[in-house]
Design a protein around this motif. Structure first.
Motif, PDB file in Angstrom:
ATOM      1  N   UNK A 108     -11.663  -0.948 -18.745  1.00  0.00           N
ATOM      2  CA  UNK A 108     -10.995  -2.080 -19.382  1.00  0.00           C
ATOM      3  C   UNK A 108     -10.152  -2.842 -18.362  1.00  0.00           C
ATOM      4  N   UNK A 109     -10.213  -4.151 -18.443  1.00  0.00           N
ATOM      5  CA  UNK A 109      -9.383  -4.971 -17.567  1.00  0.00           C
ATOM      6  C   UNK A 109      -7.901  -4.748 -17.824  1.00  0.00           C
ATOM      7  N   UNK A 110      -7.557  -4.358 -19.042  1.00  0.00           N
ATOM      8  CA  UNK A 110      -6.147  -4.125 -19.379  1.00  0.00           C
ATOM      9  C   UNK A 110      -5.599  -2.867 -18.717  1.00  0.00           C
ATOM     10  N   UNK A 111      -6.475  -2.022 -18.161  1.00  0.00           N
ATOM     11  CA  UNK A 111      -6.010  -0.832 -17.455  1.00  0.00           C
ATOM     12  C   UNK A 111      -5.493  -1.190 -16.067  1.00  0.00           C
ATOM     13  N   UNK A 112      -5.784  -2.378 -15.596  1.00  0.00           N
ATOM     14  CA  UNK A 112      -5.321  -2.841 -14.280  1.00  0.00           C
ATOM     15  C   UNK A 112      -3.854  -3.239 -14.422  1.00  0.00           C
ATOM     16  N   UNK A 113      -2.946  -2.427 -13.842  1.00  0.00           N
ATOM     17  CA  UNK A 113      -1.518  -2.665 -14.022  1.00  0.00           C
ATOM     18  C   UNK A 113      -0.744  -2.460 -12.719  1.00  0.00           C
ATOM     19  N   UNK A 114      -1.011  -3.250 -11.699  1.00  0.00           N
ATOM     20  CA  UNK A 114      -0.217  -3.097 -10.476  1.00  0.00           C
ATOM     21  C   UNK A 114       1.246  -3.432 -10.752  1.00  0.00           C
ATOM     22  N   UNK A 115       2.136  -2.742 -10.043  1.00  0.00           N
ATOM     23  CA  UNK A 115       3.579  -2.924 -10.256  1.00  0.00           C
ATOM     24  C   UNK A 115       4.271  -3.452  -9.005  1.00  0.00           C
ATOM     25  N   UNK A 116       4.328  -2.618  -7.980  1.00  0.00           N
ATOM     26  CA  UNK A 116       4.927  -2.988  -6.696  1.00  0.00           C
ATOM     27  C   UNK A 116       4.237  -2.122  -5.642  1.00  0.00           C
ATOM     28  N   UNK A 117       4.374  -2.462  -4.362  1.00  0.00           N
ATOM     29  CA  UNK A 117       3.602  -1.730  -3.344  1.00  0.00           C
ATOM     30  C   UNK A 117       3.762  -0.208  -3.398  1.00  0.00           C
ATOM     31  N   UNK A 118       4.973   0.270  -3.495  1.00  0.00           N
ATOM     32  CA  UNK A 118       5.165   1.725  -3.496  1.00  0.00           C
ATOM     33  C   UNK A 118       4.565   2.355  -4.749  1.00  0.00           C
ATOM     34  N   UNK A 119       4.838   1.770  -5.880  1.00  0.00           N
ATOM     35  CA  UNK A 119       4.329   2.307  -7.152  1.00  0.00           C
ATOM     36  C   UNK A 119       2.804   2.311  -7.159  1.00  0.00           C
ATOM     37  N   UNK A 120       2.202   1.262  -6.613  1.00  0.00           N
ATOM     38  CA  UNK A 120       0.739   1.188  -6.563  1.00  0.00           C
ATOM     39  C   UNK A 120       0.165   2.267  -5.646  1.00  0.00           C
ATOM     40  N   UNK A 121       0.843   2.551  -4.534  1.00  0.00           N
ATOM     41  CA  UNK A 121       0.382   3.609  -3.632  1.00  0.00           C
ATOM     42  C   UNK A 121       0.522   4.990  -4.273  1.00  0.00           C
ATOM     43  N   UNK A 122       1.596   5.196  -5.030  1.00  0.00           N
ATOM     44  CA  UNK A 122       1.769   6.459  -5.756  1.00  0.00           C
ATOM     45  C   UNK A 122       0.642   6.619  -6.775  1.00  0.00           C
ATOM     46  N   UNK A 123       0.346   5.553  -7.495  1.00  0.00           N
ATOM     47  CA  UNK A 123      -0.743   5.607  -8.479  1.00  0.00           C
ATOM     48  C   UNK A 123      -2.080   5.874  -7.787  1.00  0.00           C
ATOM     49  N   UNK A 124      -2.306   5.237  -6.642  1.00  0.00           N
ATOM     50  CA  UNK A 124      -3.544   5.462  -5.882  1.00  0.00           C
ATOM     51  C   UNK A 124      -3.661   6.928  -5.471  1.00  0.00           C
ATOM     52  N   UNK A 125      -2.586   7.496  -4.967  1.00  0.00           N
ATOM     53  CA  UNK A 125      -2.610   8.892  -4.539  1.00  0.00           C
ATOM     54  C   UNK A 125      -2.885   9.831  -5.714  1.00  0.00           C
ATOM     55  N   UNK A 126      -2.294   9.552  -6.858  1.00  0.00           N
ATOM     56  CA  UNK A 126      -2.529  10.386  -8.041  1.00  0.00           C
ATOM     57  C   UNK A 126      -3.984  10.277  -8.504  1.00  0.00           C
TER      58      UNK A 126
END
Length: 126
Positions: A85-103
């Motif tokens: 779903x496109x609604x699952x795309x929820x970038x926040x800020x650089x650090x938060x996005x990297x944390x989400x990527x790592x998880x």
């Protein structure tokens, strides 16, 4: 040993990744069974998309960080799983996005380990 409680020996970044992985499982309900259905690299692709956003410029974040903003980038539209779903795309800020990527990377590794169904011993070097 409780990984979260042992904060003195762990970095804040590692703890945040662990917390995010737990949040994905508990709040988003992305269980092992759910993750195991993503056999086409979707978890790794989503991780790559969030990692890209971790390195994005402010101008890129303004466009690509909007709801379904990944559609405005050739790289992100190739990375973001097409069946998600496109609604699952929820970038926040650089650090938060990297944390989400790592998880998400951890989720993919866990999925691969379950699919392999072999005991995990000493790690990659065996």
């Amino acid at each position: 040993m409780d990984i979260i409680a042992d904060q003195e020996r762990r970095s804040r970044a590692i703890l945040d990744v662990i917390r995010e992985r737990i949040r994905q499982q508990r709040e988003e309900r992305w269980t092992a069974e759910h993750d195991d259905r993503h056999t086409g690299g979707e978890l790794a692709r989503a991780a790559a998309a969030y990692a890209f956003m971790g390195a994005a410029t402010e101008a890129q974040r303004a466009v690509f960080g909007a709801p379904e903003g990944y559609r405005h980038s050739a790289v992100l539209s190739d990375l973001w799983p097409c069946r998600w779903e496109g609604t699952w795309w929820k970038p926040k800020n650089p650090r938060r996005d990297l944390v989400r990527a790592a998880a998400l990377i951890i989720a993919e590794i866990e999925r691969l380990d379950r699919a392999d169904n072999s005991p995990i011993a000493g790690g990659e070097n065996e």
